[in-house]
Write an enzyme that holds these catalytic residues in place. Structure first.
Site, PDB file in Angstrom:
ATOM      1  N   HIS A  38       0.832  -1.203   0.000  1.00 23.09           N
ATOM      2  CA  HIS A  38       0.000   0.000   0.000  1.00 23.09           C
ATOM      3  C   HIS A  38       0.873   1.261   0.000  1.00 23.09           C
ATOM      4  CE1 HIS A  38      -3.908  -1.967   0.305  1.00 23.09           C
ATOM      5  NE2 HIS A  38      -3.245  -2.899   0.971  1.00 23.09           N
ATOM      6  N   THR A  39       2.012   1.155  -0.603  1.00 26.45           N
ATOM      7  CA  THR A  39       2.889   2.318  -0.748  1.00 26.45           C
ATOM      8  C   THR A  39       2.869   2.834  -2.179  1.00 26.45           C
ATOM      9  OG1 THR A  39       4.644   0.709  -1.021  1.00 26.45           O
ATOM     10  CG2 THR A  39       4.557   1.818   1.100  1.00 26.45           C
ATOM     11  N   ASP A  40       2.430   1.995  -3.133  1.00 22.19           N
ATOM     12  CA  ASP A  40       2.584   2.413  -4.546  1.00 22.19           C
ATOM     13  C   ASP A  40       1.709   3.612  -4.905  1.00 22.19           C
ATOM     14  OD1 ASP A  40       0.269   0.823  -4.554  1.00 22.19           O
ATOM     15  OD2 ASP A  40       0.841  -0.341  -6.334  1.00 22.19           O
ATOM     16  N   SER A  71     -12.315 -18.514 -22.040  1.00 20.37           N
ATOM     17  CA  SER A  71     -11.313 -18.876 -21.047  1.00 20.37           C
ATOM     18  C   SER A  71     -11.424 -20.355 -20.707  1.00 20.37           C
ATOM     19  CB  SER A  71     -11.512 -18.048 -19.778  1.00 20.37           C
ATOM     20  OG  SER A  71     -10.771 -18.633 -18.727  1.00 20.37           O
ATOM     21  N   SER A 129      -6.464 -14.826  -4.707  1.00 17.72           N
ATOM     22  CA  SER A 129      -5.368 -15.146  -3.790  1.00 17.72           C
ATOM     23  C   SER A 129      -4.452 -13.945  -3.535  1.00 17.72           C
ATOM     24  CB  SER A 129      -4.536 -16.298  -4.359  1.00 17.72           C
ATOM     25  OG  SER A 129      -3.982 -15.921  -5.597  1.00 17.72           O
ATOM     26  N   GLY A 130      -4.703 -12.835  -4.219  1.00  7.37           N
ATOM     27  CA  GLY A 130      -3.849 -11.657  -4.013  1.00  7.37           C
ATOM     28  C   GLY A 130      -2.507 -11.783  -4.706  1.00  7.37           C
ATOM     29  N   GLU A 167      -7.626  -1.110 -15.170  1.00  9.31           N
ATOM     30  CA  GLU A 167      -8.120  -1.531 -13.848  1.00  9.31           C
ATOM     31  C   GLU A 167      -8.748  -0.352 -13.088  1.00  9.31           C
ATOM     32  OE1 GLU A 167      -6.735  -4.779 -12.131  1.00  9.31           O
ATOM     33  OE2 GLU A 167      -8.119  -4.410 -10.483  1.00  9.31           O
ATOM     34  N   ASP A 179       1.432  -4.046  -9.408  1.00  4.06           N
ATOM     35  CA  ASP A 179       1.143  -5.389  -9.931  1.00  4.06           C
ATOM     36  C   ASP A 179       1.401  -5.462 -11.429  1.00  4.06           C
ATOM     37  OD1 ASP A 179       0.264  -5.482  -7.369  1.00  4.06           O
ATOM     38  OD2 ASP A 179      -1.850  -5.761  -7.846  1.00  4.06           O
TER      39      ASP A 179
HETATM   40  C1  GLA Z   1      -3.092  -4.318  -4.858  1.00  3.00           C
HETATM   41  C2  GLA Z   1      -2.900  -3.188  -5.867  1.00  3.00           C
HETATM   42  C3  GLA Z   1      -1.454  -2.676  -5.860  1.00  3.00           C
HETATM   43  C4  GLA Z   1      -0.971  -2.376  -4.443  1.00  3.00           C
HETATM   44  C5  GLA Z   1      -1.296  -3.525  -3.497  1.00  3.00           C
HETATM   45  C6  GLA Z   1      -0.983  -3.194  -2.068  1.00  3.00           C
HETATM   46  O1  GLA Z   1      -2.384  -5.458  -5.243  1.00  3.00           O
HETATM   47  O2  GLA Z   1      -3.236  -3.605  -7.155  1.00  3.00           O
HETATM   48  O3  GLA Z   1      -1.350  -1.555  -6.692  1.00  3.00           O
HETATM   49  O4  GLA Z   1      -1.496  -1.169  -3.980  1.00  3.00           O
HETATM   50  O5  GLA Z   1      -2.647  -3.904  -3.575  1.00  3.00           O
HETATM   51  O6  GLA Z   1       0.359  -2.989  -1.892  1.00  3.00           O
END
Ligand code: GLA
Length: 395
Positions: A38-40, A71, A129-130, A167, A179
Site C-alpha cells: 500500500h505504498t505504490d 477462457s 489469492s492476491g 483496472e 502489480d
Molecule cells: C493491490 C494493488 C497494488 C498495491 C497492493 C498493495 O495489489 O493492485 O497496486 O497497492 O494492492 O500494496
C-alpha cells in the site's frame, strides 16, 4: 500443470473453439510483493517479483471487427463475442471487463485497434489469492494487442501503465502501478525495487542465502479488496490534505518517519493518522529492507517483513484473522526469517522467507494448526522469480 501441457491444451481447445490455423501464444505472470505494501499509490517504494505462474493467451487475428473472448478456466466453449466498438464501451460486470478495459485503454491512449481477433485465455494463479491474476490478464492483453497489431511504439513499461489504467478507470479498482509493473517488467531470479513517484527502478538478485520465499494461501478470497482498497486510498489522500496545512507534499511517500512524527498532530482523525503512519513507515521499511538485502542481512530483511505485517494489521487494517494466524504460526517456527501478508489484503496469501532446512516443518506445522482451527489446509508455493510478459515461441 506443466507449461508444456498447458500449451498443448490451450492449442487444442483454441482449434476446437475457433477452427484450425495459425495461432500465437503469450504469457504474463502474477507477482508476489516482498515488502512495500500500500505504498505504490502513496508515491513510495515497492519490492515485488514476478512469479512463474500467470495467464496465457492463444490468439489469432480476424478479417472483420469482431472480438471473441473465451477462457479455459470457465465453462468449456463459452464465448463472449463483441464488436470492436462494443469492446471499448461495454461494462457487463464479467471477467471480460479486464481485457476489454485494456482495449479501451489502448484506444484512449491513441493506439488504434483496427482488427478483430479470437482469444482463448488460461490462468493458473488461484483466484482471489492476491497474487495479481487480474494484473496478469491486463498486461497479457496489452502484450497481445501490441504484438498482434504491430504497435511498436508501445513499450513493455507502457503495458503496465495501460493495464493499470484499465483496472482503475474501466474496472473501477483504483490500484497503484505495482502489480502491472511486476507482471510486465519482471526478471528471472530478481526482484524489482521500484520508486513509484519517478518510476525509477532497479533489479536486485534474490540471493537469500540457503532460504526460499514461500507463499501460503489462506484460501480466504479477498472479496472485500476493491471497495475497502478504494477507501484506504481516499484516507491517505485525506491525510495529505490535513498535512498540507503546513507542508507542501503530493504524497505520503515524500515524508521520513521523523517528519511525519513532527506533523502528525495536523491529522485530527485517529484512523486517518494510523493509515498515514503505515504509508510513511512502510515506505521507509522498504528502503531499509533493500539495503539489508544488499548486505545479505536476511535476518534484518525478515524483521522488517514482520513489522510490515503488524503495521498492515493494526494501523492499515487490511489483514484478516486467518492471515494473522498464518503469520503468527510462521513467526514461531525456527528458521523462518520473516512472514507477512502480501498484496491488497482482506484474505489471500502470506509471504515468508524460510530457511531451506525449515521448509518441511513450516508446511507441516502450519497445515496442522490451520486445519485444526479453520478446517482447511492452506496451499504452499515455493517461489522462483520469473520473467515478465512475453510471447512463447517454438514450444
Ligand atoms: C493491490 C494493488 C497494488 C498495491 C497492493 C498493495 O495489489 O493492485 O497496486 O497497492 O494492492 O500494496
Amino acid at each position: 500443470m506443466e507449461e508444456k501441457e498447458i500449451l498443448r491444451q490451450l492449442k487444442t481447445s483454441f482449434f476446437q473453439l475457433y477452427g484450425e490455423g495459425e495461432v500465437r501464444i503469450f504469457f504474463a505472470p502474477g507477482r508476489v510483493n516482498l515488502i512495500g505494501e500500500h505504498t505504490d499509490y502513496n508515491g513510495g517504494h515497492v519490492f515485488p517479483c514476478a512469479l512463474t505462474i500467470g495467464t496465457y493467451a492463444a490468439v489469432r487475428l480476424r478479417e472483420d471487427r469482431r472480438v471473441r473472448f473465451s477462457s479455459m478456466n470457465l465453462q468449456a466453449g463459452e464465448i463472449t463475442e463483441v464488436s470492436l466498438e462494443e469492446a471499448f464501451e461495454a461494462k457487463t460486470g464479467d471477467w471480460t471487463n479486464y481485457p476489454k478495459g485494456v482495449f479501451w485503454a489502448f484506444e484512449e491512449a491513441g493506439h488504434k485497434i483496427e482488427s478483430g481477433m479470437d482469444l482463448l485465455y488460461y490462468g493458473n494463479i488461484p483466484a482471489g489469492s492476491g497474487l495479481s491474476s487480474s494484473a496478469s490478464l491486463e498486461v497479457l492483453t496489452g502484450l497481445v494487442l501490441k504484438e498482434m497489431l504491430g504497435l511498436k511504439e508501445v513499450s513493455q513499461q507502457d503495458l503496465a501503465v495501460l493495464g493499470q489504467k484499465a483496472e482503475c478507470d474501466f474496472v473501477g479498482m483504483k490500484c497503484g502501478i505495482m502489480d502491472q509493473f511486476a507482471s510486465a517488467m519482471g526478471k528471472k531470479d530478481a526482484a524489482i525495487f521500484l520508486e513509484t513517484n519517478k518510476m525509477e527502478f532497479d533489479y536486485l538478485p534474490l540471493a537469500l542465502e540457503q532460504a526460499k520465499i514461500v507463499i501460503t494461501n489462506s484460501l480466504v478470497k479477498h472479496e472485500l479488496a476493491s471497495s475497502e482498497y478504494n477507501v484506504r486510498r481516499q484516507e491517505c489522500e485525506q491525510a495529505v490534505r490535513f498535512l498540507n496545512k503546513e507542508l507542501k507534499i503530493q504524497t505520503l511517500g515524500q515524508l521520513t518517519c521523523e517528519q511525519f512524527e513532527e506533523k502528525k498532530h495536523l491529522i485530527p482523525d485517529e484512523i486517518i493518522q494510523k493509515r498515514a503512519k503505515h504509508a510513511v513507515y512502510e515506505n521507509q521499511r522498504t528502503i531499509q529492507a533493500v539495503e539489508a538485502l544488499k548486505k545479505k542481512d536476511i535476518e534484518a530483511f525478515g524483521r522488517l517483513m514482520n513489522a510490515s505485517h503488524i503495521s498492515l494489521r493494526d494501523d492499515y487494517a487490511v489483514s484478516c484473522p486467518e492471515i494473522d494466524v498464518l503469520t503468527e504460526l510462521a513467526w514461531k517456527i525456527s528458521g523462518v526469517q520473516g512472514s507477512r501478508i502480501t498484496g491488497g489484503g482482506f484474505g489471500g496469501c502470506t509471504v515468508s522467507i524460510v530457511k531451506d532446512e525449515a521448509i518441511d516443518t513450516f508446511q507441516k506445522e502450519i497445515s496442522k494448526a490451520y486445519e485444526e482451527k479453520y478446517g482447511k489446509v492452506p496451499e504452499f508455493y515455493i517461489v522462483s522469480a520469473g520473467e515478465g510478459a512475453h510471447e512463447i515461441v517454438n514450444d
